[in-house]
Enzyme design. Structure first.
Site, mmCIF file in Angstrom:
data_model
loop_
_atom_site.group_PDB
_atom_site.id
_atom_site.type_symbol
_atom_site.label_atom_id
_atom_site.label_comp_id
_atom_site.label_asym_id
_atom_site.label_seq_id
_atom_site.Cartn_x
_atom_site.Cartn_y
_atom_site.Cartn_z
ATOM 1 N N GLU A 160 9.286 -4.160 12.894
ATOM 2 C CA GLU A 160 9.073 -2.979 12.058
ATOM 3 C C GLU A 160 7.797 -2.271 12.538
ATOM 4 O O GLU A 160 6.741 -2.905 12.644
ATOM 5 C CB GLU A 160 8.896 -3.423 10.596
ATOM 6 C CG GLU A 160 8.668 -2.265 9.641
ATOM 7 C CD GLU A 160 8.461 -2.752 8.196
ATOM 8 O OE1 GLU A 160 7.745 -3.745 7.985
ATOM 9 O OE2 GLU A 160 9.023 -2.102 7.298
ATOM 10 N N SER B 45 5.377 -6.950 3.239
ATOM 11 C CA SER B 45 5.951 -7.279 4.547
ATOM 12 C C SER B 45 6.714 -8.605 4.486
ATOM 13 O O SER B 45 6.447 -9.440 3.618
ATOM 14 C CB SER B 45 4.832 -7.352 5.586
ATOM 15 O OG SER B 45 3.918 -8.357 5.202
ATOM 16 N N LYS C 164 -1.206 -7.090 -9.270
ATOM 17 C CA LYS C 164 -2.186 -7.146 -8.172
ATOM 18 C C LYS C 164 -1.760 -6.084 -7.166
ATOM 19 O O LYS C 164 -0.903 -6.308 -6.323
ATOM 20 C CB LYS C 164 -2.162 -8.552 -7.541
ATOM 21 C CG LYS C 164 -3.454 -8.986 -6.872
ATOM 22 C CD LYS C 164 -3.931 -8.105 -5.754
ATOM 23 C CE LYS C 164 -3.194 -8.274 -4.461
ATOM 24 N NZ LYS C 164 -3.569 -7.282 -3.426
ATOM 25 N N PHE D 263 0.806 -1.226 0.000
ATOM 26 C CA PHE D 263 0.000 0.000 0.000
ATOM 27 C C PHE D 263 0.838 1.274 0.000
ATOM 28 O O PHE D 263 0.350 2.340 -0.366
ATOM 29 C CB PHE D 263 -0.940 0.013 1.229
ATOM 30 C CG PHE D 263 -0.251 0.421 2.513
ATOM 31 C CD1 PHE D 263 -0.059 1.760 2.826
ATOM 32 C CD2 PHE D 263 0.230 -0.532 3.403
ATOM 33 C CE1 PHE D 263 0.595 2.146 4.002
ATOM 34 C CE2 PHE D 263 0.885 -0.159 4.570
ATOM 35 C CZ PHE D 263 1.066 1.179 4.864
ATOM 36 N N GLU E 194 -5.021 -3.629 -1.984
ATOM 37 C CA GLU E 194 -6.462 -3.369 -1.931
ATOM 38 C C GLU E 194 -6.773 -2.111 -1.116
ATOM 39 O O GLU E 194 -7.889 -1.614 -1.122
ATOM 40 C CB GLU E 194 -7.208 -4.588 -1.353
ATOM 41 C CG GLU E 194 -6.815 -5.015 0.058
ATOM 42 C CD GLU E 194 -5.572 -5.935 0.110
ATOM 43 O OE1 GLU E 194 -4.619 -5.713 -0.670
ATOM 44 O OE2 GLU E 194 -5.559 -6.835 0.963
ATOM 45 N N CYS F 277 9.585 1.782 3.395
ATOM 46 C CA CYS F 277 10.468 0.665 3.744
ATOM 47 C C CYS F 277 11.892 1.159 3.974
ATOM 48 O O CYS F 277 12.717 0.438 4.509
ATOM 49 C CB CYS F 277 10.463 -0.381 2.654
ATOM 50 S SG CYS F 277 11.081 0.281 1.122
HETATM 51 P P1 NAD Z 1 1.560 -6.642 2.965
HETATM 52 O O1 NAD Z 1 2.605 -7.692 3.003
HETATM 53 O O2 NAD Z 1 0.456 -6.708 3.969
HETATM 54 O O3 NAD Z 1 0.818 -6.665 1.528
HETATM 55 C C1 NAD Z 1 1.554 -6.629 0.330
HETATM 56 C C2 NAD Z 1 0.729 -7.329 -0.761
HETATM 57 O O4 NAD Z 1 0.528 -8.691 -0.390
HETATM 58 C C3 NAD Z 1 -0.641 -6.712 -0.983
HETATM 59 O O5 NAD Z 1 -0.908 -6.661 -2.352
HETATM 60 C C4 NAD Z 1 -1.563 -7.672 -0.252
HETATM 61 O O6 NAD Z 1 -2.861 -7.743 -0.836
HETATM 62 C C5 NAD Z 1 -0.861 -9.016 -0.388
HETATM 63 N N1 NAD Z 1 -1.125 -9.893 0.760
HETATM 64 C C6 NAD Z 1 -1.311 -9.528 2.043
HETATM 65 N N2 NAD Z 1 -1.518 -10.618 2.814
HETATM 66 C C7 NAD Z 1 -1.456 -11.692 1.996
HETATM 67 C C8 NAD Z 1 -1.588 -13.106 2.207
HETATM 68 N N3 NAD Z 1 -1.817 -13.622 3.410
HETATM 69 N N4 NAD Z 1 -1.450 -13.919 1.148
HETATM 70 C C9 NAD Z 1 -1.212 -13.423 -0.080
HETATM 71 N N5 NAD Z 1 -1.093 -12.087 -0.337
HETATM 72 C C10 NAD Z 1 -1.204 -11.238 0.686
HETATM 73 O O7 NAD Z 1 2.301 -5.245 3.005
HETATM 74 P P2 NAD Z 1 1.678 -3.789 3.143
HETATM 75 O O8 NAD Z 1 1.150 -3.611 4.513
HETATM 76 O O9 NAD Z 1 0.783 -3.507 1.994
HETATM 77 O O10 NAD Z 1 2.993 -2.887 2.930
HETATM 78 C C11 NAD Z 1 3.862 -2.554 3.955
HETATM 79 C C12 NAD Z 1 5.052 -3.480 4.018
HETATM 80 O O11 NAD Z 1 5.739 -3.469 2.763
HETATM 81 C C13 NAD Z 1 6.091 -3.047 5.042
HETATM 82 O O12 NAD Z 1 6.560 -4.189 5.713
HETATM 83 C C14 NAD Z 1 7.205 -2.427 4.205
HETATM 84 O O13 NAD Z 1 8.483 -2.462 4.784
HETATM 85 C C15 NAD Z 1 7.132 -3.285 2.999
HETATM 86 N N6 NAD Z 1 7.758 -2.626 1.852
HETATM 87 C C16 NAD Z 1 8.977 -3.071 1.472
HETATM 88 C C17 NAD Z 1 9.625 -2.454 0.431
HETATM 89 C C18 NAD Z 1 10.966 -2.928 -0.014
HETATM 90 O O14 NAD Z 1 11.404 -2.472 -1.059
HETATM 91 N N7 NAD Z 1 11.645 -3.802 0.684
HETATM 92 C C19 NAD Z 1 9.017 -1.376 -0.239
HETATM 93 C C20 NAD Z 1 7.760 -0.956 0.178
HETATM 94 C C21 NAD Z 1 7.137 -1.603 1.233
#
Ligand code: NAD
Length: 496
Positions: A382, A225, A172, A148, A175, A280
């Site tokens: 985090e 994450s 994808k 997000f 959401e 991040c």
């Molecule tokens: P998230 O992991 O909750 O979601 C990321 C994606 O995975 C979304 O599209 C979500 O719909 C999908 N998803 C979530 N749960 C899932 C599941 N159980 N099974 C399958 N798909 C699933 O992350 P977020 O809260 O949207 O974003 C924040 C996180 O992203 C933080 O941890 C941040 O550090 C990380 N991030 C990392 C970088 C990097 O380059 N390393 C960059 C941006 C964000």
């Protein structure tokens, strides 16, 4: 109220199935609904991409690049619309949304160089009358799953390079803020991208699991994450896919006694509280080398944190907007509670902040914690919010030991005026992206972005040269046009 559907085969596709609310974090009101794609809907997007692949693969790279040139122009013309969609759904301030869009555009600019980047390698006379060359071929249908916190930039870390390399893409997006991705899809179509080459499916785990298991998907790029990154990596690779999965972070800023403290304070302020800490690469820990550095940093930081202008991201005078959702705001608050209970000193407390006129928004004030220690939950995990923690250490060696022991390895920076210290630090530290007097060392588009340890699962970083490698596979050809026919069969292994 409108429901955002999907972008499949060059058109918007409505979906009356499962849906979810998208909130405006500044007001707490529902901005729109977003459809949650079923397995069948995702399969129709994969099918559209697979059908478009052969013609797109055989489109000359220069023509693919021309679509990207046009796309860049269209993004710039529509920047206001994209930036407002980001701020409405994510909450970040407009200037910050523009900054992420610009970083995404830079990847598009890099992608415009595809004809040169895809030239491959050629060797003449590798044997008698034999030449050999390597080509970088597209993989086929590839997928991107994004978080997000950068609803435009992170998808643009992926699809411009994937597409320009000759692949077809299924995105994808998160959401929580799906609006920007659909605008980008419309602009790609306007730029002349053939239907099916780029598709967007909105959704959740059902959509993601379909992408991870469908045999037509050749590769998956994921950013999010760490627990989900690990799941994506293990499931995707178990299904024979190439996977790069970027995860969470805990980024430290080491401040040496010889640092220019005013510069360090200003740098850390933006890196810790920009985008409400939901980056991040956000700096979430100051590692003060020596108590006098800690005291001086806190004395300079505290009034600035108290003075942060927190408000609706649409208001040009706001420096920091709300967090993305109510549950996330409560989680971040919980980390402040736990740090306090564990013995940290709450120097500036953002928990009581109310933004007049936005009482239902997901706001949290800037928070500064001192005397944080490595065993605390707030240090180990985090937080992803506007919370900066100060850990005091006696020496540079202790600072390095602290950082090396952390599970994450995304970014780190050091503030010092000593070149030798900076060099020794950057030589040793086991972190993927290192800043020297630079708080957010996010690599430019023609380098590649990637952390170490549990911040990245996979072998290749994202965008830049690694992006080209990730979205292509090598085919090596060896060719002989004999001037002299072979005199006899040769049974020894061919060598020179
Ligand atoms: P998230 O992991 O909750 O979601 C990321 C994606 O995975 C979304 O599209 C979500 O719909 C999908 N998803 C979530 N749960 C899932 C599941 N159980 N099974 C399958 N798909 C699933 O992350 P977020 O809260 O949207 O974003 C924040 C996180 O992203 C933080 O941890 C941040 O550090 C990380 N991030 C990392 C970088 C990097 O380059 N390393 C960059 C941006 C964000």
């Amino acid at each position: 109220m409108t429901t955002l559907g999907h972008w499949i085969n060059g058109v918007m596709v409505a979906d009356s199935g499962r849906g979810q609310s998208v909130f405006n974090p500044a007001t707490g009101a529902v901005a729109r609904q977003v459809a949650m794609a079923s397995k069948t809907t995702v399969e129709s997007a994969i099918c559209a991409a697979a059908n478009a692949f052969l013609a797109w693969r055989d489109t000359p790279p220069l023509k693919r690049a021309r679509v990207m040139f046009k796309f860049k122009e269209l993004i710039e013309r529509n920047a206001d619309r994209i930036v407002h969609a980001i701020t409405e759904e994510h909450g970040k301030v407009l200037d910050d949304a523009l900054g992420e869009l610009q970083r995404g555009i830079e990847v598009v600019e890099y992608a415009c160089g595809a004809p040169d980047l895809l030239k491959g390698e050629h060797s003449r006379d590798v044997g008698p009358e034999i030449d050999s060359w390597s080509e970088m071929r597209p993989l086929g249908v590839v997928a991107g799953i994004t978080p997000f916190n950068f609803p435009a930039m992170v998808p643009m870390w992926m699809f411009p390079l994937a597409i320009v390399c000759g692949n077809c893409f299924v995105l994808k997006p998160s959401e929580k803020d799906p609006g920007a991705a659909i605008i980008l899809a419309e602009l790609l179509a306007e730029a002349g991208l053939p239907p099916g080459v780029f598709n967007v499916v909105n959704g959740d785990k059902e959509a993601v699991d379909t992408l991870l298991t469908d045999p037509r998907i050749q590769a998956v790029s994921f950013v999010g994450s760490t627990p989900i990154a690990q799941y994506i990596y293990s499931t995707g690779t178990a299904h024979g896919k190439r996977v790069q999965a970027l995860g969470g972070a805990k980024n430290h800023a080491v401040v040496m006694p010889d640092a220019d403290l005013d510069n360090a304070v200003n740098a850390v302020m933006g890196a810790a509280y920009g985008s409400c800490g939901e980056r991040c690469m956000a700096i979430s820990v100051v590692v003060a080398v020596g108590d006098p550095v800690a005291e001086a940093m806190i004395a300079k930081l505290a009034p600035k944190v108290r003075a942060l202008k927190v408000g609706n991201g649409m208001d040009r005078s706001s420096e920091m907007g709300p967090l993305v959702s109510g549950p996330h705001r409560d989680k971040v608050r919980g980390y402040i509670d736990s740090a306090e209970a564990d013995g940290a000193t709450v120097v500036v407390d953002g928990r009581g902040l109310v933004v007049p006129g936005h009482e239902a928004g997901y706001f949290l004030g800037g928070t500064l914690l001192d005397r944080v220690t490595p065993h605390m939950q707030s240090y180990r995990e985090e937080i992803f919010g506007p919370v900066l923690q100060v850990v005091r250490v006696p020496t540079l060696e202790a600072a390095i030991g602290l950082i090396e022991a952390h599970e994450y390895g995304n970014g780190v920076c050091i503030f010092t005026t000593n070149g030798g210290t900076a060099r020794a630090f950057s030589n040793t530290i086991n972190i993927g992206m290192v800043g020297i007097n630079v708080p957010l060392p996010v690599p430019v588009a023609y380098h590649s972005f990637g952390g170490w340890k549990r911040s990245l699962f996979g072998d290749l970083s994202i965008y830049g040269p690694d992006g080209i490698r990730f979205y292509t596979r090598r085919k090596t050809l060896t060719q002989r046009w004999p001037m002299t026919p072979l005199a006899s069969a040769q049974f020894s292994f061919p060598s020179n």
